[in-house]
Design a protein around this motif. Structure first.
Motif: not given
Lengths: 206, 206
Positions: A17, A50, A52, A60, A62-63, A170, A172, B50, B60, B62-63, B65, B170-172, B183
């Protein structure tokens, strides 16, 4: 007189992205009269915080499957070429070090777009020195000298400093934009970040 | 003659970004002439697949916030009221069961908006029977009868069926939109999903 607020672009060459933003942001910021500040940082250490060991798009499945389809649609929306790389996420330490070295140089924007194209269109190994040198060709007098300067301990610490600052603020994920203390995550928020910077500009500058 | 493509809205009352979509989607789809299909499902079992025991916005910090600030900005963008709930994520099994029961009923849209308002504006415990009954008031002849029907084994299985279907497709995360097999994940993609459905409509219907 106050300066106009700047737009910070925190990004990674390995982040899909980030590609969508890095290809467009210099032109969008220029058209909006917003100063752009490049902030290259490494996403890997942030993800490892995190727990990961890779991208969430790998962890993930599916993601991940969805993301590749989304990238096709989004690239088409912005009229950007796109080909799914054969390796994801790609190591990008060397070009990221060059970006850390060149963050305030006039060649930064074009260098970043070239590296992004190598990854997301040409499917090149962007961490290979000859590809990084090719991305610098014509932008700097001596690409090999830049590569050497990028690999000094001082410059390695510069990139580590950006990454530490990202964590402290912050961040992420990538891309992330800041206008002052206001944070915007993801290419989907680039227009909002630009609009925020525009609204924050002192009236005397509008 | 082909039917126009429908827009499926997969959502959860406990999901904050679902709030931004559920409040708007019925009106947007109607204005675009796109049939809307409600698909309530439970996000908890998907996250547990997951290995997550809560929302990523909790796991998470930070995410998390960032998300609350983003919600303030996004709600303002759509002119929707918003107050950060005192509990997140909120259990929503009972109203989700009512939504599974009422997915094709004419009262579905308004019921969903009321439950969303209870969670994201009024800070109510949306899993409490009296709040669910209040959200049905005036929409159905007998709210208590609907609550009883929602709690039958058959209807519990209906909600579980939606959740299994979400996983299979495949929805996550939520909200997620489908137009046929295409999707779109997240409130940020709602307009894209609507546009996709519009482009897929047979020319004879345009």
């Amino acid at each position: 007189m106050q300066n106009p607020p700047s737009l910070e672009c925190w990004f990674e060459f390995g982040s899909n992205y980030s590609y969508l933003s890095v290809m467009r942001i210099e032109f969008l910021a220029r058209d909006a009269g917003i100063p752009l500040v490049w902030k290259p940082f490494l996403l890997g250490p942030i993800f490892r915080d995190f727990g990961w060991e890779s991208s969430p798009f790998v962890l993930q499945p599916a993601k991940g499957r969805y993301m590749w389809r989304d990238m096709e649609r989004e690239a088409a929306k912005y009229d950007l070429p796109f080909r799914k790389p054969s390796v994801f996420p790609r190591l990008a330490v060397l070009p990221m070090r060059v970006a850390a070295l060149g963050a305030t140089e006039p060649w930064m924007g074009e260098f970043c777009r070239r590296v992004m194209r190598q990854n997301w269109v040409d499917d090149f190994d962007i961490n290979a020195p000859h590809h990084v040198a090719a991305a610098l060709e014509g932008l700097v007098a001596d690409p090999q000298a830049i590569l050497a300067a990028a690999q000094t301990d001082d410059n390695k610490l510069r990139l580590r400093g950006f990454t530490d600052e990202a964590r402290d603020r912050g961040i992420f994920g990538a891309p992330t934009f800041f206008v002052g203390e206001e944070m915007f995550w993801g290419n989907d928020r680039l227009q909002d970040a630009l609009a925020w910077a525009g609204r924050c500009a002192p009236a005397s500058l509008l």
